[in-house]
Design an enzyme around this catalytic site. Structure first.
Site, short mmCIF file in Angstrom:
data_model
loop_
_atom_site.label_atom_id
_atom_site.label_comp_id
_atom_site.label_asym_id
_atom_site.label_seq_id
_atom_site.Cartn_x
_atom_site.Cartn_y
_atom_site.Cartn_z
N PHE A 271 18.45 15.08 -15.61
CA PHE A 271 17.95 13.77 -16.03
C PHE A 271 19.14 12.83 -16.12
O PHE A 271 20.14 13.16 -16.77
CB PHE A 271 17.28 13.81 -17.41
N GLU A 272 19.02 11.69 -15.47
CA GLU A 272 20.04 10.65 -15.61
C GLU A 272 19.38 9.32 -15.32
O GLU A 272 18.56 9.23 -14.41
CB GLU A 272 21.13 10.79 -14.52
N ILE A 273 19.75 8.32 -16.11
CA ILE A 273 19.45 6.94 -15.71
C ILE A 273 20.79 6.23 -15.72
O ILE A 273 21.47 6.23 -16.75
CB ILE A 273 18.46 6.25 -16.67
#
Ligand code: GDP
Ligand code: MN
Length: 385
Positions: A271-273
């Site tokens: 998960f990365e933004i």
């Protein structure tokens, strides 16, 4: 300055009205999904989950990437699960696999040895290529050129809570660069020398910590010459086929990382933004290039998670990072559950304690964090289930 300008806080408490939020303009952003045809079922699960909890309101586009060709069936099936735009792209061999400055046979031998040593994914060539792609190339793919932000999505993940605001817009508004939801410890044997090189990069470019680097440093380094230090002092440079310079650590950094030791902490990058222009910056490129030329993507099994994290540690400040404590998220056996995360959680990591020298600000800050937690039902996260 106001507290909110200095500290990372949750973007929203409880539920917003997503239909209202969706009337606002979108960010220039997309989901990025690297996958293989055989992962279709896992990808469907992920799309269903993110659509149900977020994208049915916001309609952000998806970019699917693959080192092979996506089958027609894969593409048709995926497009059935979303009304958002979807693009499918192929990754060519400038971004995947061995570059020509690497001796393939030495690299293969290195990988084989990691397999024999039962290092997690160590013996799997494609996994090494994947980690290197996510470390230094995905943001250069032509399908991502038009985007400013991305949200990484993997097969077989699950979101538990509704996300009722636009996290890209909030990241932009709060001037954030990188967002995470889970931080964990890396398996030591996958990255024996990673910190040595990251640390050398910092010294070579005379980079002073902006306060985040400390998150990755073992607070009380164990006595030198404990079992760990039997590891090689440098990565073998026979891997370098041709000229791009010696990358022996002694040449780069004569001090050779005295004193600091990696605590194995990293943002879990499935998960990365994040902002793409950070990865596209000269500083990140120099960081990646130095890590790459060490051979560690093959002679060890460096993951993109510790690479992104150590780059953030070297180049970013705590205020550039956002902790999405309100996102319920699960991948394989590790999950983050917002019901356990009060809105004003103070993480016990040194960089939070170091953010101000001013006495008055400091007191204001301490008082704020000392306030009692809100009852769970008013905590962060929305309709978690
Ligand atoms: P884990 O989460 O670390 O156990 O690793 P995964 O097997 O989930 O791989 C991480 C991401 O890379 C996922 O999105 C996979 O679909 C993708 N991936 C891994 N290996 C390959 C590969 O060889 N080709 C492609 N196209 N994608 C891959
Ligand atoms: Mn995975």
């Amino acid at each position: 300055r106001k507290i909110s300008e200095r500290h990372d806080k949750v973007f929203a408490t409880g539920c917003m009205n997503p239909e209202e939020a969706a009337k606002q303009p979108r960010a220039n952003a997309a989901f990025v999904v690297l996958a293989r045809n055989k992962e279709l079922e896992g990808v469907i699960q992920s799309i269903k989950s993110i659509e149900r909890h977020f994208n049915r309101w916001f309609h952000y586009p998806y970019v699917f990437l693959n080192d092979g060709e996506f089958e027609q069936d894969f593409k048709d099936t995926i497009t059935n699960y979303t009304s958002a735009p979807v693009e499918f792209g192929k990754i060519d061999n400038t971004m995947w696999g061995y570059p020509d400055w690497v001796d393939h046979e030495v690299a293969r031998e290195g990988i084989r040895k990691q397999g024999d040593a039962a290092i997690m994914y160590g013996g799997m060539e494609s996994y090494h290529h994947m980690c290197r792609f996510y470390s230094g190339f995905f943001y250069k793919h032509e399908l991502l050129q038009k985007y400013e932000w991305y949200w990484r999505l993997e097969p077989e993940i699950k979101y538990f809570c509704d996300i009722t605001y636009d996290p890209f817009i909030e990241m932009a508004r709060a001037n954030k660069t990188y967002g995470f939801t889970i931080a964990v410890k890396e398996l030591k044997e996958t990255v024996p020398n990673i910190f040595r090189y990251a640390s050398a990069y910092k010294r070579k470019h005379n980079i002073k910590s902006k306060g985040l680097w400390e998150m990755f440093v073992e607070p009380q380094p164990e006595k030198q010459d404990s079992g760990d230090d039997k590891r090689a002092k440098t990565l073998p440079n026979e891997i370098l086929q041709t000229e791009p310079g010696h990358q022996n650590i002694e040449d780069i950094d004569p001090e050779n990382m005295e004193g600091e030791k990696y605590n194995m902490c990293h943002f879990w990058s499935n998960f990365e933004i994040a902002r793409l222009d950070w990865f596209r910056s000269r500083e990140y490129e120099e960081f990646f290039d130095m890590m790459d030329k060490s051979g560690g993507f093959w002679m060890e099994r460096w993951g993109d998670a510790p690479i992104h994290s150590l780059a953030a540690g070297a180049l970013l400040a705590p205020r550039d990072i956002h902790y999405f404590r309100d996102f319920g998220y699960r991948h394989t056996t590790i999950q983050h559950c917002p019901a356990n995360a009060p809105a004003r959680q103070l993480p016990h990591i040194p960089w939070y304690e170091k953010t101000t020298e001013d006495e008055k600000e400091r007191k204001e800050e301490d008082d704020y964090w000392a306030m009692p937690d809100p009852p769970k039902e008013n905590g962060v996260g929305c309709r978690c289930r």
